[in-house]
Each structure stands twice: as structure tokens, then as C-alpha cells.
Scaffold this active site. Structure first.
Site, PDB file in Angstrom:
ATOM      1  N   GLN A 175      36.655  47.176  33.680  1.00 58.82           N
ATOM      2  CA  GLN A 175      37.268  45.858  33.888  1.00 58.82           C
ATOM      3  C   GLN A 175      37.872  45.382  32.575  1.00 58.82           C
ATOM      4  O   GLN A 175      37.180  45.292  31.566  1.00 58.82           O
ATOM      5  CB  GLN A 175      36.203  44.870  34.384  1.00 58.82           C
ATOM      6  CG  GLN A 175      36.714  43.456  34.593  1.00 58.82           C
ATOM      7  CD  GLN A 175      35.681  42.568  35.245  1.00 58.82           C
ATOM      8  OE1 GLN A 175      35.321  42.771  36.402  1.00 58.82           O
ATOM      9  NE2 GLN A 175      35.177  41.586  34.528  1.00 58.82           N
ATOM     10  N   HIS A 197      41.104  46.682  36.799  1.00 56.90           N
ATOM     11  CA  HIS A 197      40.819  45.329  37.289  1.00 56.90           C
ATOM     12  C   HIS A 197      42.016  44.417  37.013  1.00 56.90           C
ATOM     13  O   HIS A 197      42.640  43.909  37.933  1.00 56.90           O
ATOM     14  CB  HIS A 197      39.526  44.774  36.693  1.00 56.90           C
ATOM     15  CG  HIS A 197      39.039  43.477  37.283  1.00 56.90           C
ATOM     16  ND1 HIS A 197      39.763  42.327  37.239  1.00 56.90           N
ATOM     17  CD2 HIS A 197      37.881  43.163  37.912  1.00 56.90           C
ATOM     18  CE1 HIS A 197      39.100  41.336  37.827  1.00 56.90           C
ATOM     19  NE2 HIS A 197      37.953  41.833  38.255  1.00 56.90           N
ATOM     20  N   ASP A 239      42.260  43.586  40.779  1.00 59.43           N
ATOM     21  CA  ASP A 239      41.783  42.379  41.453  1.00 59.43           C
ATOM     22  C   ASP A 239      42.846  41.298  41.298  1.00 59.43           C
ATOM     23  O   ASP A 239      43.178  40.896  40.175  1.00 59.43           O
ATOM     24  CB  ASP A 239      40.459  41.924  40.837  1.00 59.43           C
ATOM     25  CG  ASP A 239      39.761  40.853  41.664  1.00 59.43           C
ATOM     26  OD1 ASP A 239      40.405  40.256  42.551  1.00 59.43           O
ATOM     27  OD2 ASP A 239      38.567  40.603  41.415  1.00 59.43           O
ATOM     28  N   GLU A 276      42.007  44.448  45.251  1.00 50.75           N
ATOM     29  CA  GLU A 276      40.851  43.614  45.580  1.00 50.75           C
ATOM     30  C   GLU A 276      41.278  42.168  45.790  1.00 50.75           C
ATOM     31  O   GLU A 276      42.084  41.624  45.033  1.00 50.75           O
ATOM     32  CB  GLU A 276      39.834  43.693  44.434  1.00 50.75           C
ATOM     33  CG  GLU A 276      38.578  42.875  44.674  1.00 50.75           C
ATOM     34  CD  GLU A 276      37.523  43.092  43.600  1.00 50.75           C
ATOM     35  OE1 GLU A 276      36.578  42.278  43.545  1.00 50.75           O
ATOM     36  OE2 GLU A 276      37.642  44.057  42.813  1.00 50.75           O
ATOM     37  N   ASP A 310      36.151  41.055  48.567  1.00 50.59           N
ATOM     38  CA  ASP A 310      35.374  40.382  47.534  1.00 50.59           C
ATOM     39  C   ASP A 310      35.073  38.954  47.975  1.00 50.59           C
ATOM     40  O   ASP A 310      33.956  38.616  48.325  1.00 50.59           O
ATOM     41  CB  ASP A 310      36.135  40.404  46.204  1.00 50.59           C
ATOM     42  CG  ASP A 310      35.359  39.717  45.075  1.00 50.59           C
ATOM     43  OD1 ASP A 310      34.196  39.326  45.304  1.00 50.59           O
ATOM     44  OD2 ASP A 310      35.901  39.574  43.974  1.00 50.59           O
ATOM     45  N   GLN A 332      33.081  45.261  48.074  1.00 54.69           N
ATOM     46  CA  GLN A 332      32.316  45.058  46.846  1.00 54.69           C
ATOM     47  C   GLN A 332      30.941  44.496  47.183  1.00 54.69           C
ATOM     48  O   GLN A 332      30.831  43.466  47.843  1.00 54.69           O
ATOM     49  CB  GLN A 332      32.991  44.109  45.854  1.00 54.69           C
ATOM     50  CG  GLN A 332      32.115  43.950  44.614  1.00 54.69           C
ATOM     51  CD  GLN A 332      32.666  43.090  43.503  1.00 54.69           C
ATOM     52  OE1 GLN A 332      32.007  42.958  42.476  1.00 54.69           O
ATOM     53  NE2 GLN A 332      33.839  42.535  43.652  1.00 54.69           N
ATOM     54  N   LYS A 334      28.462  42.660  45.485  1.00 52.55           N
ATOM     55  CA  LYS A 334      28.417  41.869  44.256  1.00 52.55           C
ATOM     56  C   LYS A 334      26.965  41.551  43.958  1.00 52.55           C
ATOM     57  O   LYS A 334      26.406  40.572  44.434  1.00 52.55           O
ATOM     58  CB  LYS A 334      29.254  40.611  44.396  1.00 52.55           C
ATOM     59  CG  LYS A 334      29.735  40.075  43.082  1.00 52.55           C
ATOM     60  CD  LYS A 334      31.077  39.398  43.228  1.00 52.55           C
ATOM     61  CE  LYS A 334      31.809  39.321  41.910  1.00 52.55           C
ATOM     62  NZ  LYS A 334      33.196  38.863  42.055  1.00 52.55           N
TER      63      LYS A 334
END
Length: 429
Positions: A175, A197, A239, A276, A310, A332, A334
Site C-alpha cells: 500500500q 493501492h 483502491d 477496490e 470494501d 476484503q 478487513k
């Protein structure tokens, strides 16, 4: 139970690896002022739009004097997307040292799943424990079980879940944070398998018509081929924090949206691309419907870009709902949002036998302790990928997660629990 009885649970407020950000305020246009943001927060609990990330360090004592640790931590964007409110450690430390300690003291540390389930089901004054508490205390319980049994956390969790552990490191997902160019180059040099990311969380970052993101994806391809090791075949994972939905709007299966995804696919070629959080429509049912609409539109048009769930996919039940609806190619998990680490493992396992892959994620706002615990969850369940965390600098999180997996695999090999040898765990893997 001699020596393996839990005799104490202690909590100390500490810091996390990044910051808490008021996502709603940022999405509403809060202007960045250096590292912070101007303006007032809009999400309950926040005193500033960006404030210091905090954790709660938990020590669990065993009767033989051993002490194991877990860290309670919450995601960067706490209070958003259906998550628990902002985690304030000083407020919750008495809960851990009071009701939680009362529940766990006297239990046998070797009974990990029973202990973790008891924690998961606890209520204080009628309310479930904050997900961060369940997350951190369960890490300590997992460590206690492994210490008591003289084995790895991977083996304890795999046995508890009936899973077959991975025999090589799970692909690590890097990320970048806002330093999306320099950090991506670091990832290329180290041959990180899934990246970067990108933190595309504003219209400015994606571009009014999405052009800025297209240019970034083209740059990723060019630099990966210049800097990556021989034979390097990265998977790009970006993302966008709902920004595609912001610039295009619904319906998501119309030609304009599909054409944009086709352009992204072309920009990423020849490497696979997964996006994402393409939109955030404000609730689970509507989010699932929007994701299904987009995913079916892409499939009908032959556009090969994977969608990653997400937003509004936080709890175990949420993961199941997204998977059951076929709303994503990747979901995801999380970890701080699911509570106990065993719940994250169960969520990964729920994806088995479906066409949805499990990405064991989390947040930059965790700690080294929670990141290492998640490396064991990834190995125990053989997840599709696992996030490098904590922090936004990339290198530190990658080192922590990758090295914990390598060390664990080497230990399991020495104990005869896997066919992997230490010679196979080279720096090029």
C-alpha cells in the site's frame, strides 16, 4: 491446566502505525493543510479531521509466568461505511481490565477457539465489545494458545478452523499511501506481487473524467518493467474509495462506465488489474446491488477487471452477503472490523469453493503486533493475498508481514509440518 491457566489481563493505551481520518469530511472536500486537514470533523467522536492513531496494548499472563501480547487497533477511517465508532483506548482500557479480564481469567489458554468465542459473544451493559477490543484480545489469546502448546499461531488457528495452512508465503499486497509514485517504485524493486493501492480518495486524484488514474496505471506498467526483477508479473490493485461512482454515477452497467473500465484494462495490460471500492452508495444492500450491476456489466462486455469489495463489507455477515450475491471478484476481509482474528479466518474460509477470492486486509493504522498476528491468519487459511501493514511507508509493513510468514514457514518445516525447506524461502520468492 497447570501453567496454562490465564491469570491476568492488562491494558495500556498506546499509539498505532498511522492516523484516524474523518473520511466523510475528506469526501466532502476538506482541504489538506500540509499533513493535516482544514475545517471541522463531521463524524462522531472526531476532534480533528486527522488525529493521531491510537491502540490498546493487551498483555495476557499465564500461570507459569509467561506473558503474551495483542494490540487493539481500529481502521484509519473509523466510523465510516458501517464500522464501529472511533476507538478511544483510554475509554476502553477499564473494560479490558474489568469485564474482559473477569471473563477470561481462570480459563485454559490452550482452548483458543472457546476463549475467542466467549470474547466475541461478550456484552457490557447490553452492548457488544468494540471490534478493536475483540481484535486485540483475541491476538493475545492466539499467542497464549501457541505458547502453551509449543507450536505456531498458524497451527493453532488452522486446527481451530479445520484449514490446511499455506506452504509458501501468501502474496503480500503493498500500500503506497499518497506517495504513490516513489512507494510503487520501491515495491517494484522488491518484486512485491500485488500493488500499489494508490490512495485514490478524491476527484482530484482520479481526474475529472478518470484520466489521472489512467495515466497512473500506464506509468505503473512502464516502471514495473524497468525496475522489477526478471520474470516479474505484478497484479495491480488500486483502491478508488468510491471515486469512480462520484465521477460517473449510476447506473454502473451503462456504456460510459464500462468503457472507462475497458480503458483501465488496456492501460494495465499485460498485467491483471483489480479495482477496490468503485463506488460507495451508502448502505450494504445498495452497495451489493451496485457492485453486482457493475460486475455483470463488465462480464457481458468482456472487460477483465476484477472488483474488490470494501465499503459496507465489514462484519462476517457482510462478507457472506457480498460473496453470496456474487458482488465481487475479491472481498476484503478487513481484520479490525471483524473483531476476533478467528472471525477473519472464518471469513476467508467462507470464500472457498466460490468464485470470490479472499484478501486478508486491515489498515495502515494497526501495529506490528497485530500485523504479525494477521500473517498467521493468512498462512492458516491460505488467503489470496495479505496486506503489508502497518504505516504508509510500505517498507516497514512489508518487512513485518513477509518476514513473519517466512519465519513461521521455516519453523514449521523444521518441525516437519510442511514440505517447504528453508532453502526455498529465498529473497526472490
Amino acid at each position: 491446566m497447570a501453567g496454562t491457566e490465564i491469570t491476568g489481563v492488562h491494558a495500556t493505551p498506546g499509539y498505532a502505525g498511522f492516523f484516524f481520518d474523518d473520511q466523510r469530511a475528506i469526501k466532502q472536500g476538506a482541504r489538506q493543510d500540509g499533513f493535516t486537514y482544514e475545517g471541522a470533523p463531521v463524524t462522531d467522536g472526531f476532534e480533528e479531521i486527522r488525529q493521531a492513531g491510537e491502540s490498546l496494548v493487551v498483555d495476557v499472563e499465564l500461570a507459569d509466568g509467561r506473558v503474551v501480547r495483542g494490540d487493539c487497533a481500529a481502521v484509519q477511517y473509523s466510523g465510516a461505511g458501517g464500522r464501529d465508532p472511533l476507538f478511544q483506548p483510554a475509554e476502553y482500557a477499564p473494560v479490558v481490565e474489568g469485564p474482559v479480564a473477569d471473563e477470561l481469567e481462570g480459563r485454559d489458554a490452550t482452548e483458543f477457539l472457546a476463549n475467542a468465542d466467549a470474547l466475541e459473544e461478550m456484552a457490557v451493559e447490553g452492548d457488544r465489545l468494540h471490534t478493536a477490543i475483540r481484535y486485540g484480545v483475541s491476538q493475545a489469546l492466539l499467542g497464549a494458545a501457541a505458547e502453551a502448546a509449543g507450536t505456531t499461531k498458524t497451527d493453532v488457528l488452522a486446527d481451530a478452523l479445520g484449514a490446511e495452512p499455506a506452504t509458501e508465503p501468501v502474496p503480500v499486497f503493498g500500500q503506497s499511501g499518497d506517495d504513490r509514485y516513489a512507494n510503487a517504485e520501491k515495491m517494484f524493486v522488491k518484486g512485491v506481487p500485488v500493488l500499489p493501492h494508490g490512495l485514490i480518495n478524491s476527484v482530484e486524484k482520479i481526474g475529472e473524467n478518470g484520466g489521472t488514474l489512467l495515466e497512473y496505471v500506464e506509468w505503473l506498467v512502464e516502471r514495473s518493467e524497468e525496475l522489477g526483477p526478471e520474470g516479474y508479473e505484478p497484479r495491480f490493485h488500486i483502491d478508488v474509495y468510491g471515486m469512480i461512482g462520484e465521477i460517473f454515477g449510476a447506473p454502473y452497467d451503462r456504456e460510459e462506465v464500462i468503457d472507462y473500465f475497458r480503458a483501465l484494462e488496456d492501460a494495465a495490460a499485460p498485467y491483471p488489474l483489480q479495482i477496490e471500492g468503485p463506488m460507495d452508495v451508502g448502505g450494504r444492500a445498495d452497495q451489493i446491488a451496485a457492485m453486482v450491476e457493475l460486475r455483470e456489466g463488465l462480464a457481458d462486455a468482456g472487460v477483465d477487471v476484477d472488483l474488490v469489495a470494501d465499503e459496507w463489507c465489514n462484519t462476517f455477515d457482510d462478507v457472506c452477503a457480498f460473496v453470496d450475491a456474487g458482488a465481487a471478484d475479491v472481498v476484503q476481509v478487513k481484520t479490525p472490523d471483524l473483531g476476533g482474528v478467528h472471525r477473519s479466518g472464518q471469513a476467508v474460509r467462507y470464500c472457498e469453493g466460490t468464485d470470490t477470492r479472499a484478501y486478508l486486509g486491515g489498515t495502515c493504522n494497526e501495529t506490528a503486533t497485530s500485523a504479525r498476528a494477521c500473517a498467521h491468519v493468512a498462512l492458516a487459511t491460505d488467503a489470496a493475498q495479505v496486506l503489508a501493514k502497518p504505516g504508509m511507508g510500505f517498507d516497514e509493513g512489508y518487512m513485518i508481514v513477509e518476514n513473519e510468514m517466512r519465519r513461521t514457514l521455516a519453523r514449521r518445516a523444521r518441525a516437519g509440518r510442511t514440505d517447504t525447506t528453508t532453502d526455498e524461502l529465498t529473497a526472490d520468492d
